[in-house]
Design a protein around this motif. Structure first.
Motif, short mmCIF file in Angstrom:
data_model
loop_
_atom_site.label_atom_id
_atom_site.label_comp_id
_atom_site.label_asym_id
_atom_site.label_seq_id
_atom_site.Cartn_x
_atom_site.Cartn_y
_atom_site.Cartn_z
N ALA A 44 -5.81 0.08 13.25
CA ALA A 44 -5.41 0.41 11.89
C ALA A 44 -5.79 1.84 11.57
CB ALA A 44 -6.07 -0.55 10.91
N THR A 45 -4.98 2.52 10.76
CA THR A 45 -5.22 3.92 10.43
C THR A 45 -5.28 4.12 8.92
OG1 THR A 45 -2.85 4.42 10.49
CG2 THR A 45 -4.08 4.69 12.54
N VAL A 46 -5.84 5.24 8.53
CA VAL A 46 -5.90 5.60 7.11
C VAL A 46 -4.80 6.61 6.82
CG1 VAL A 46 -8.38 5.18 7.00
CG2 VAL A 46 -7.56 7.47 7.54
N ALA A 47 -4.52 6.80 5.55
CA ALA A 47 -3.46 7.71 5.13
C ALA A 47 -3.86 9.17 5.38
CB ALA A 47 -3.14 7.51 3.65
N LEU A 48 -2.86 10.04 5.42
CA LEU A 48 -3.09 11.45 5.72
C LEU A 48 -4.12 12.10 4.80
CD1 LEU A 48 -2.41 14.00 7.33
CD2 LEU A 48 -0.46 14.37 5.79
N PRO A 49 -4.06 11.91 3.48
CA PRO A 49 -5.09 12.55 2.62
C PRO A 49 -6.51 12.15 3.01
CG PRO A 49 -3.27 11.74 1.29
CD PRO A 49 -3.06 11.19 2.67
N ARG A 50 -6.67 10.89 3.40
CA ARG A 50 -7.99 10.43 3.81
C ARG A 50 -8.44 11.11 5.09
NH1 ARG A 50 -12.41 8.24 1.40
NH2 ARG A 50 -13.61 6.93 2.84
#
Length: 289
Positions: A21-27
């Motif tokens: 799972a990945t986090v969004a670009l801003p994060r």
């Protein structure tokens, strides 16, 4: 320039496990920015690192803050006596080598010096911290410097320093691993100090082991930093193995085998026995990741 004695790993992009799972670009951007801010603050506070009373707590805080910035949860199994041991007792601390995060985790557990390849000094984010931590740098392209570097390592151990070494000599994906080279273990014998093996494993929040943090193949450190910054729920497990006392092994080859066996046992992986090569030479293959 490279030499036949320099360690290599077959691990590459094909070793990366899917499904993380990945986090969004801003994060992701925030994480890298936060890590850089921690390092810049650490460099500004570096004069405090020379003070005996503040050095270790401050260094531990810095490295733990880097882990938090990247969203990494550190889980330590055992080794309370190691974490709380008195200062001034030297030891060679060895671990399997998967990622640049290994350096952060070991120092978040207990700050220490390192035997590191010369190139690490120029790394972004970590290079300055590693250099200011009193690292002993190894020029792996010049075999002629090896005896002097090992003598410096033995002197540091004899003087009471904890020194971290990655005997595999290069990073592996974690599911595959390398053999422990023996040179640094001779320094432990010469310095009359114990060896403390650590076993590192990376997994996701759901418990699955992952190779995503591995620093492997031709990728740059920046590429690896970006991939780690994407991961959601990354857990870094450190297993603190039993200390190997001075004199327990007959020579550096046996000592390396004992340390390697301890790490593989903690991780549940097994290597075939080493083949006997007769009497060890004074300076065998070297390893510094």
């Amino acid at each position: 320039m490279s030499h036949a004695w320099m360690p290599t790993s077959p691990c590459g992009d094909g070793c990366l496990t899917p499904g993380a799972a990945t986090v969004a670009l801003p994060r992701r951007v925030w994480r890298i920015g936060a890590a850089c801010a921690v390092v810049l603050l650490a460099l500004a506070a570096s004069p405090l690192l020379v003070l005996r009373g503040t050095r270790e707590p401050l260094a531990r805080l810095i490295f733990r803050s880097v882990l938090r910035a990247f969203g990494v949860r550190l889980v330590v199994h055992g080794g309370e006596e190691f974490r709380l041991a008195a200062h001034g007792r030297g030891a060679l601390v060895v671990n399997n080598h998967v990622s640049w995060l290994d350096i952060v985790a070991v120092n978040a557990l207990r700050p220490m010096r390192a035997l590191a390849k010369r190139e690490i000094a120029s790394w972004p984010v970590l290079g300055g911290l590693v250099a200011r931590g009193g690292s002993i740098f190894l020029d792996r392209e010049r075999l002629s410097t090896l005896p002097g570097t090992m003598a410096e390592l033995a002197d540091a151990l004899r003087a009471g320093s904890l020194v971290n070494v990655t005997p595999e000599g290069t990073t592996w994906c974690g599911l595959a691993s390398g053999r422990f080279a023996t040179a640094a273990f001779q320094a432990a014998i010469d310095g009359g100090v114990p060896v403390r093996p650590l076993a590192l494993r990376y997994r996701l929040a759901d418990g699955r082991e992952t190779t995503q943090p591995a620093f492997i193949g031709p990728e740059s450190l920046i590429d690896s930093l970006r991939r780690v910054a994407r991961l959601r729920g990354l857990v870094l497990e450190v297993f603190v193995c039993e200390e190997i006392a001075p004199g327990r092994a007959a020579d550096r080859r046996e000592l390396a085998a004992l340390a390697e066996s301890a790490v593989r046992s903690a991780l549940g992986t097994v290597h075939p026995p080493r083949r006997s090569r007769g009497r060890s030479r004074r300076l065998p293959a070297v390893a510094a990741g």
